[in-house]
Design a protein around this motif. Structure first.
Motif, PDB file in Angstrom:
ATOM      1  N   GLY A  57       0.790  -1.229   0.000  1.00 12.71           N
ATOM      2  CA  GLY A  57       0.000   0.000   0.000  1.00 12.71           C
ATOM      3  C   GLY A  57       0.822   1.279   0.000  1.00 12.71           C
ATOM      4  O   GLY A  57       0.304   2.365  -0.194  1.00 12.71           O
ATOM      5  N   ALA A  58       2.148   1.139   0.178  1.00 12.98           N
ATOM      6  CA  ALA A  58       3.002   2.337   0.228  1.00 12.98           C
ATOM      7  C   ALA A  58       3.461   2.724  -1.170  1.00 12.98           C
ATOM      8  O   ALA A  58       3.242   1.994  -2.136  1.00 12.98           O
ATOM      9  N   CYS A  59       4.111   3.860  -1.261  1.00 16.27           N
ATOM     10  CA  CYS A  59       4.789   4.260  -2.494  1.00 16.27           C
ATOM     11  C   CYS A  59       5.827   3.186  -2.830  1.00 16.27           C
ATOM     12  O   CYS A  59       6.472   2.628  -1.935  1.00 16.27           O
ATOM     13  N   VAL A  60       5.989   2.893  -4.119  1.00 18.33           N
ATOM     14  CA  VAL A  60       6.901   1.834  -4.538  1.00 18.33           C
ATOM     15  C   VAL A  60       8.353   2.132  -4.108  1.00 18.33           C
ATOM     16  O   VAL A  60       9.158   1.231  -3.893  1.00 18.33           O
ATOM     17  N   TYR A  82       9.120   3.711  -1.306  1.00 24.80           N
ATOM     18  CA  TYR A  82       9.101   3.993   0.134  1.00 24.80           C
ATOM     19  C   TYR A  82      10.320   3.427   0.873  1.00 24.80           C
ATOM     20  O   TYR A  82      10.981   4.126   1.654  1.00 24.80           O
ATOM     21  N   GLY A  83      10.628   2.155   0.603  1.00 20.93           N
ATOM     22  CA  GLY A  83      11.700   1.483   1.343  1.00 20.93           C
ATOM     23  C   GLY A  83      13.051   2.150   1.188  1.00 20.93           C
ATOM     24  O   GLY A  83      13.915   2.034   2.051  1.00 20.93           O
ATOM     25  N   ARG A  84      13.236   2.837   0.102  1.00 19.69           N
ATOM     26  CA  ARG A  84      14.548   3.387  -0.178  1.00 19.69           C
ATOM     27  C   ARG A  84      14.613   4.912  -0.035  1.00 19.69           C
ATOM     28  O   ARG A  84      15.674   5.505  -0.144  1.00 19.69           O
ATOM     29  N   CYS A  85      13.459   5.522   0.151  1.00 16.97           N
ATOM     30  CA  CYS A  85      13.398   6.977   0.015  1.00 16.97           C
ATOM     31  C   CYS A  85      13.875   7.693   1.281  1.00 16.97           C
ATOM     32  O   CYS A  85      13.408   7.416   2.386  1.00 16.97           O
ATOM     33  N   GLU A  86      14.791   8.631   1.099  1.00 16.37           N
ATOM     34  CA  GLU A  86      15.250   9.366   2.286  1.00 16.37           C
ATOM     35  C   GLU A  86      14.356  10.550   2.620  1.00 16.37           C
ATOM     36  O   GLU A  86      14.517  11.195   3.648  1.00 16.37           O
ATOM     37  N   TRP A  87      13.399  10.838   1.750  1.00 23.30           N
ATOM     38  CA  TRP A  87      12.508  11.987   1.985  1.00 23.30           C
ATOM     39  C   TRP A  87      11.119  11.555   2.398  1.00 23.30           C
ATOM     40  O   TRP A  87      10.218  12.381   2.515  1.00 23.30           O
ATOM     41  N   ARG A  88      10.911  10.243   2.586  1.00 19.27           N
ATOM     42  CA  ARG A  88       9.551   9.731   2.752  1.00 19.27           C
ATOM     43  C   ARG A  88       8.841  10.363   3.952  1.00 19.27           C
ATOM     44  O   ARG A  88       9.449  10.624   4.992  1.00 19.27           O
ATOM     45  N   GLY A  89       7.539  10.566   3.750  1.00 25.10           N
ATOM     46  CA  GLY A  89       6.731  11.132   4.828  1.00 25.10           C
ATOM     47  C   GLY A  89       5.648  10.144   5.227  1.00 25.10           C
ATOM     48  O   GLY A  89       5.624   9.008   4.750  1.00 25.10           O
ATOM     49  N   ALA A 112       3.691   6.223   3.299  1.00 27.87           N
ATOM     50  CA  ALA A 112       3.625   4.879   3.874  1.00 27.87           C
ATOM     51  C   ALA A 112       2.300   4.198   3.587  1.00 27.87           C
ATOM     52  O   ALA A 112       2.206   2.973   3.577  1.00 27.87           O
ATOM     53  N   ASN A 113       1.274   5.010   3.327  1.00 23.68           N
ATOM     54  CA  ASN A 113      -0.075   4.448   3.237  1.00 23.68           C
ATOM     55  C   ASN A 113      -0.738   4.598   1.880  1.00 23.68           C
ATOM     56  O   ASN A 113      -1.849   4.117   1.670  1.00 23.68           O
ATOM     57  N   GLU A 114      -0.086   5.295   0.990  1.00 22.35           N
ATOM     58  CA  GLU A 114      -0.726   5.610  -0.284  1.00 22.35           C
ATOM     59  C   GLU A 114       0.333   5.609  -1.383  1.00 22.35           C
ATOM     60  O   GLU A 114       1.451   6.076  -1.151  1.00 22.35           O
ATOM     61  N   ALA A 115      -0.030   5.086  -2.541  1.00 24.21           N
ATOM     62  CA  ALA A 115       0.925   5.105  -3.657  1.00 24.21           C
ATOM     63  C   ALA A 115       0.621   6.303  -4.552  1.00 24.21           C
ATOM     64  O   ALA A 115      -0.503   6.422  -5.055  1.00 24.21           O
ATOM     65  N   PRO A 116       1.586   7.177  -4.783  1.00 24.29           N
ATOM     66  CA  PRO A 116       1.316   8.350  -5.620  1.00 24.29           C
ATOM     67  C   PRO A 116       1.121   7.970  -7.081  1.00 24.29           C
ATOM     68  O   PRO A 116       1.774   7.055  -7.585  1.00 24.29           O
TER      69      PRO A 116
END
Ligand SMILES: Nc1ncnc2c1ncn2[C@@H]1O[C@H](COP(=O)(O)OP(=O)(O)OP(=O)(O)O)[C@@H](O)[C@H]1O
Ligand SMILES: [Mg+2]
Length: 311
Positions: free
Chosen positions: A273-276, A278-285, A289-293
């Motif tokens: 359910g997260a952005c694809v 997400y696991g690698r992103c240093e800017w993630r908010g 975590a809950n929505e894919a853009p």
């Protein structure tokens, strides 16, 4: 400019069977709702690290493999609605060049047989004149007459890739898909083969999909660029726009470094359910975590990132 190819929401999942090492079977989403367009006489460059789904996309677009879902319109024809018999005559208009010319060329056949095979298959010229036709095509890819009767093992990697290109263009396709066609070649030869692609594109008014993990190659060859990550397009647009104003953290990373390693890097876990990314992103908010853009923007430049889009 007319549209040669239009792909809508193409998806492909591979199921990895249970093995002695794992009790559960797992799924790999190799393509996740990928949409793209290629205009007449345009090169779309596709970049992404190993495993991002580039080859799966190439195989599905050309129906060398069937996608699970989606639509493929080629010169206005809805390919997935056709039976194999109806598809066959259309195949001459869409051809592919693979990464490794040694494994893609039959080692037991001479160049004349390799290149004449598709010409004869599609009845483009008769048997009596096919040798002359092959010679002409070989000349156009920079190989003289002396190559006509050679076997693949008698040639260099660059020469073999020229033969693979000759075989792909001999049916006068309108779309050429090149899947990492210079990655197995020495750097000095890469530039020559890239220039050859540009030359044949100009001469033959080709449209191309050009796949590479190397942004420098993509920058040289493409008019538009698509960046893939784990089966999704994370950014796409005009080449100059992508290179001068990269918006997705992954595109920025690719521009900063050249990622060539295989396998996963640390912190690269998938989160349902997260952005694809997400696991690698240093800017993630939190939202990531809950929505894919979705891809958002204009024809010139789209990005799938909550940091950048106006959501
Ligand atoms: N036939 C298959 N069976 C199972 N999994 C597959 C198959 N083909 C591809 N995959 C998986 O699908 C994902 C995408 O693979 P793909 O070969 O399309 O990536 P790629 O971007 O072309 O990588 P590379 O740069 O290494 O060529 C990978 O995780 C790969 O392991
Ligand atoms: Mg590949």
């Amino acid at each position: 400019m007319g549209e040669v190819l239009s792909v809508r929401e193409l998806s492909k999942t591979y199921e990895l069977k249970k093995s002695v090492f794992s009790i559960r079977s797992s799924k790999i989403r190799a393509l996740d709702k990928v949409s793209l367009k290629v205009n007449e006489h345009e090169t779309l460059g596709i970049v992404g690290e190993s495993g991002s789904g580039k080859s799966t996309l190439a195989r599905c677009v050309l129906l060398l493999e069937r996608p699970d879902l989606g639509e493929i319109h080629f010169c206005g024809v809805d390919l997935l609605k056709l039976k194999e018999k109806e598809l066959k005559p259309l195949r001459r208009w869409m051809q592919i060049v693979f990464q490794d010319p040694y494994s893609s060329l039959n080692p037991r056949k001479r160049v004349i047989d390799i290149v004449s095979e598709p010409i004869l298959n599609f009845n483009l010229v008769d048997k009596g004149t096919v040798r002359e036709k092959v010679k002409d095509i070989l000349l156009s890819v920079g190989l003289d007459e002396s190559f006509v009767d050679k076997y693949p093992h008698e040639m260099s990697g660059g020469q073999r890739q020229r033969v693979a290109i000759a075989r792909a263009i001999c049916t006068e396709p309108s779309l050429l898909v090149a899947d990492e066609p210079v990655s197995s070649l020495d750097v000095s030869i890469q530039a020559q083969i890239l220039s050859l692609f540009l030359k044949i594109k100009e001469e033959r008014k080709l449209s191309m999909i050009f796949i590479s993990h190397d942004l420098n190659v993509i920058r040289f060859i493409s008019e538009r660029v698509m960046v893939m990550f784990k089966g999704k397009i994370v950014e796409e647009g005009e080449k100059e726009e992508i290179f001068s104003n990269p918006l997705h953290p992954y595109t920025r990373l690719l521009l900063d470094y050249s990622i060539r390693g295989r396998g996963r890097i640390r912190g690269d876990e998938d989160k349902e359910g997260a952005c694809v990314y997400y696991g690698r992103c240093e800017w993630r908010g939190k939202r990531c975590a809950n929505e894919a853009p979705l891809l958002y923007g204009t024809e010139n430049h789209r990005v799938a990132c909550f940091l950048e889009g106006t959501y």
